[in-house]
Scaffold this motif. Structure first.
Motif, PDB file in Angstrom:
ATOM      1  N   PRO A  46       0.931  -1.203  -0.051  1.00 11.16           N
ATOM      2  CA  PRO A  46       0.018  -0.045  -0.076  1.00 11.16           C
ATOM      3  C   PRO A  46       0.763   1.139   0.023  1.00 11.16           C
ATOM      4  CG  PRO A  46      -0.963  -1.611   1.624  1.00 11.16           C
ATOM      5  CD  PRO A  46       0.389  -2.130   1.199  1.00 11.16           C
ATOM      6  N   ARG A  47       2.138   1.040   0.524  1.00 15.97           N
ATOM      7  CA  ARG A  47       2.953   2.512   0.718  1.00 15.97           C
ATOM      8  C   ARG A  47       3.951   2.579  -0.530  1.00 15.97           C
ATOM      9  NH1 ARG A  47       6.323   2.461   4.606  1.00 15.97           N
ATOM     10  NH2 ARG A  47       6.426   4.725   4.568  1.00 15.97           N
ATOM     11  N   ALA A  48       3.801   1.650  -1.639  1.00 12.75           N
ATOM     12  CA  ALA A  48       4.721   1.613  -2.433  1.00 12.75           C
ATOM     13  C   ALA A  48       4.900   2.976  -3.312  1.00 12.75           C
ATOM     14  CB  ALA A  48       4.275   0.556  -3.578  1.00 12.75           C
ATOM     15  N   GLU A  49       3.776   3.701  -3.602  1.00 13.07           N
ATOM     16  CA  GLU A  49       4.141   4.974  -4.291  1.00 13.07           C
ATOM     17  C   GLU A  49       4.534   5.954  -3.397  1.00 13.07           C
ATOM     18  OE1 GLU A  49       1.295   6.151  -7.277  1.00 13.07           O
ATOM     19  OE2 GLU A  49       0.628   3.997  -7.855  1.00 13.07           O
ATOM     20  N   GLN A  50       4.273   6.184  -2.295  1.00 15.34           N
ATOM     21  CA  GLN A  50       4.742   6.939  -1.124  1.00 15.34           C
ATOM     22  C   GLN A  50       6.158   6.637  -1.101  1.00 15.34           C
ATOM     23  OE1 GLN A  50       2.632   6.799   2.588  1.00 15.34           O
ATOM     24  NE2 GLN A  50       3.958   8.071   3.605  1.00 15.34           N
ATOM     25  N   ILE A  51       6.628   5.703  -0.936  1.00 18.84           N
ATOM     26  CA  ILE A  51       7.863   5.225  -0.717  1.00 18.84           C
ATOM     27  C   ILE A  51       8.769   5.897  -1.870  1.00 18.84           C
ATOM     28  CG2 ILE A  51       9.818   3.378  -0.576  1.00 18.84           C
ATOM     29  CD1 ILE A  51       7.679   1.893   1.159  1.00 18.84           C
ATOM     30  N   VAL A  52       8.407   5.696  -3.005  1.00 14.50           N
ATOM     31  CA  VAL A  52       9.151   6.080  -4.364  1.00 14.50           C
ATOM     32  C   VAL A  52       9.210   7.701  -4.218  1.00 14.50           C
ATOM     33  CG1 VAL A  52       9.025   6.402  -6.558  1.00 14.50           C
ATOM     34  CG2 VAL A  52       8.485   4.097  -5.955  1.00 14.50           C
ATOM     35  N   ARG A  53       8.009   8.152  -3.779  1.00 18.43           N
ATOM     36  CA  ARG A  53       8.172   9.727  -3.806  1.00 18.43           C
ATOM     37  C   ARG A  53       8.925  10.162  -2.794  1.00 18.43           C
ATOM     38  NH1 ARG A  53       2.857   9.929  -3.058  1.00 18.43           N
ATOM     39  NH2 ARG A  53       2.236   9.810  -5.305  1.00 18.43           N
ATOM     40  N   GLN A  54       9.048   9.846  -1.651  1.00 19.06           N
ATOM     41  CA  GLN A  54       9.819  10.064  -0.572  1.00 19.06           C
ATOM     42  C   GLN A  54      11.474  10.303  -1.119  1.00 19.06           C
ATOM     43  OE1 GLN A  54       8.770   7.593   2.400  1.00 19.06           O
ATOM     44  NE2 GLN A  54       7.269   9.026   3.502  1.00 19.06           N
ATOM     45  N   VAL A  55      11.751   9.341  -1.561  1.00 17.54           N
ATOM     46  CA  VAL A  55      13.104   9.094  -2.176  1.00 17.54           C
ATOM     47  C   VAL A  55      13.335  10.268  -3.100  1.00 17.54           C
ATOM     48  CG1 VAL A  55      14.872   7.841  -2.811  1.00 17.54           C
ATOM     49  CG2 VAL A  55      13.427   6.840  -1.337  1.00 17.54           C
ATOM     50  N   VAL A  56      12.550  10.045  -4.153  1.00 12.84           N
ATOM     51  CA  VAL A  56      12.614  11.199  -5.225  1.00 12.84           C
ATOM     52  C   VAL A  56      12.651  12.630  -4.711  1.00 12.84           C
ATOM     53  CG1 VAL A  56      11.518  12.167  -7.415  1.00 12.84           C
ATOM     54  CG2 VAL A  56      11.627   9.662  -6.765  1.00 12.84           C
ATOM     55  N   GLN A  57      11.725  12.913  -3.797  1.00 10.55           N
ATOM     56  CA  GLN A  57      11.897  14.252  -3.185  1.00 10.55           C
ATOM     57  C   GLN A  57      12.895  14.634  -2.533  1.00 10.55           C
ATOM     58  OE1 GLN A  57       8.033  13.918  -0.780  1.00 10.55           O
ATOM     59  NE2 GLN A  57       6.741  14.863  -2.125  1.00 10.55           N
ATOM     60  N   LYS A  58      13.481  13.804  -1.757  1.00 12.49           N
ATOM     61  CA  LYS A  58      14.788  13.921  -0.923  1.00 12.49           C
ATOM     62  C   LYS A  58      15.699  14.195  -2.214  1.00 12.49           C
ATOM     63  CE  LYS A  58      17.296  10.526   0.357  1.00 12.49           C
ATOM     64  NZ  LYS A  58      17.688   9.246   1.169  1.00 12.49           N
ATOM     65  N   ARG A  59      16.121  13.369  -3.191  1.00 11.96           N
ATOM     66  CA  ARG A  59      16.965  13.669  -3.975  1.00 11.96           C
ATOM     67  C   ARG A  59      16.929  15.042  -4.811  1.00 11.96           C
ATOM     68  NH1 ARG A  59      21.349   9.925  -4.652  1.00 11.96           N
ATOM     69  NH2 ARG A  59      21.124   8.155  -3.438  1.00 11.96           N
ATOM     70  N   PHE A  60      15.664  15.213  -5.279  1.00  8.12           N
ATOM     71  CA  PHE A  60      15.473  16.241  -6.246  1.00  8.12           C
ATOM     72  C   PHE A  60      15.656  17.482  -5.263  1.00  8.12           C
ATOM     73  CE2 PHE A  60      12.861  19.781  -7.446  1.00  8.12           C
ATOM     74  CZ  PHE A  60      12.736  19.678  -8.989  1.00  8.12           C
ATOM     75  N   ALA A  61      15.354  17.892  -4.120  1.00 15.21           N
ATOM     76  CA  ALA A  61      15.954  18.839  -3.191  1.00 15.21           C
ATOM     77  C   ALA A  61      17.298  19.063  -3.133  1.00 15.21           C
ATOM     78  CB  ALA A  61      15.356  18.484  -2.109  1.00 15.21           C
ATOM     79  N   ALA A  62      18.197  17.995  -3.321  1.00 15.37           N
ATOM     80  CA  ALA A  62      19.649  18.222  -3.674  1.00 15.37           C
ATOM     81  C   ALA A  62      19.941  18.404  -4.811  1.00 15.37           C
ATOM     82  CB  ALA A  62      20.328  17.042  -2.841  1.00 15.37           C
TER      83      ALA A  62
END
Length: 321
Positions: A34-50
């Motif tokens: 159920p959290r699959a897309e949320q897990i993807v999004r969290q990593v991408v958000q962190k990397r995009f911020a950098a």
């Protein structure tokens, strides 16, 4: 009664693509992870911020994966001393972002082992990075499975010097239209190019001893200075270089396309009307771009029991080829 025999290839051409599309669905992991897309999004958000350039990296990875054997994550497989993979092919030498995919996969395996495919991770990470860069927010069907083949000899992607008609034939082979092609190349709104992909346009275009006449002379001078340093790179959108918007089309209308194929989109009689429409209508670009990315994600997708769900994205579970 007369019996009509229909060739098998006609039946397949009619039913295979709709069947694949039907098996991919939005929220495919809602029950199994159920959290699959949320897990993807969290990593991408962190990397995009950098690093805002990851949007261009993911768009390129997504395109290069789907255009070879279909969207099966074959681009992620590492080569071994005995067997080369797609990563070794020339066009893939500058594809990047693999370590982000690996981080996402590690987090997903911890949450729900062997449930989420690497092919879907690429599609979801691309979607999330597009939205973060100012592009459209859209839903994309999931349910792809990972392929068992990664061969550098299969990599045959359209190069920067092909004509619009030549590029279109390659896109048509993937069931994509002229409108899809022109729209997807709008992803260059956030991309860069290394000088070796366009340097011939700056001084001795096609043996003329002169710059390409279809390039703005001011841009020729700017890029000549850029390419005097090593390694030289240039933004493909000279204005809003980190924002995924329709400005790319306005740039190529001003003869400021860096790569030859980009500039030809604004000059070729078949594609110029599409360029004009996208240049003046930001909402149309966002809608069309989202639709084209979803359509691209259907190309050659493995579903059902085909392929596998890799435990690590860079190696096959089974003995791949």
């Amino acid at each position: 009664m007369m019996r009509i025999s229909i060739p098998l290839f006609l039946i397949l051409s009619v039913f295979i693509v709709p069947l694949v599309t039907a098996q991919l669905k939005v929220g495919f992991y809602s029950a199994t992870c159920p959290r699959a897309e949320q897990i993807v999004r969290q990593v991408v958000q962190k990397r995009f911020a950098a690093d805002r350039s990851i949007t261009a990296a993911f768009l390129r990875m997504y395109f290069h994966d789907c255009f070879v054997r279909g969207c099966d994550a074959s681009i992620l497989i590492d080569s071994t001393p005995k067997k080369q993979s797609e990563k070794d092919a020339g066009p893939n030498q500058t594809v990047r972002g693999f370590e982000i995919i690996d981080e996402i996969k590690t987090n997903l395996e911890a949450a729900c082992p062997s449930k989420v495919s690497c092919a879907d991770i690429i599609a979801l990470a691309t979607r999330d990075s597009v939205s973060l860069a100012g592009g459209p927010s859209y839903q994309i069907p999931t349910g792809r499975r990972d392929g068992l083949v990664s061969n550098p000899n299969d990599v045959n992607l359209p190069g920067p010097t092909v004509s619009v008609s030549q590029a279109l034939q390659i896109f048509k082979a993937k069931k994509l239209t002229l409108n899809d092609m022109v729209t997807l190349l709008g992803g260059h709104s956030v991309g860069i190019a290394h000088c070796n992909f366009f340097q011939d346009r700056l001084s001795n275009f096609q043996g003329t001893g002169k710059p390409d006449s279809t390039m703005d002379p001011v841009l020729v001078s700017k890029l000549t200075r850029v390419c005097a340093t090593q390694p030289g790179t240039a933004f493909l959108d000279q204005n809003t270089s980190f924002i995924l918007d329709n400005e790319f089309y306005n740039q190529i209308k001003k003869k400021r396309g860096v790569m030859q194929i980009d500039q030809q989109l604004a000059l070729d009689a078949s594609s110029a009307p599409i360029v004009n429409n996208l240049a003046k209508n930001p909402a149309m670009f966002k809608n069309n771009f989202a639709a084209a990315l979803v359509k691209l994600g259907n190309v050659g997708a493995l579903v059902g029991q085909a392929g596998e769900i890799r435990k690590k994205c860079n190696v096959f579970n089974k003995k791949g080829t």
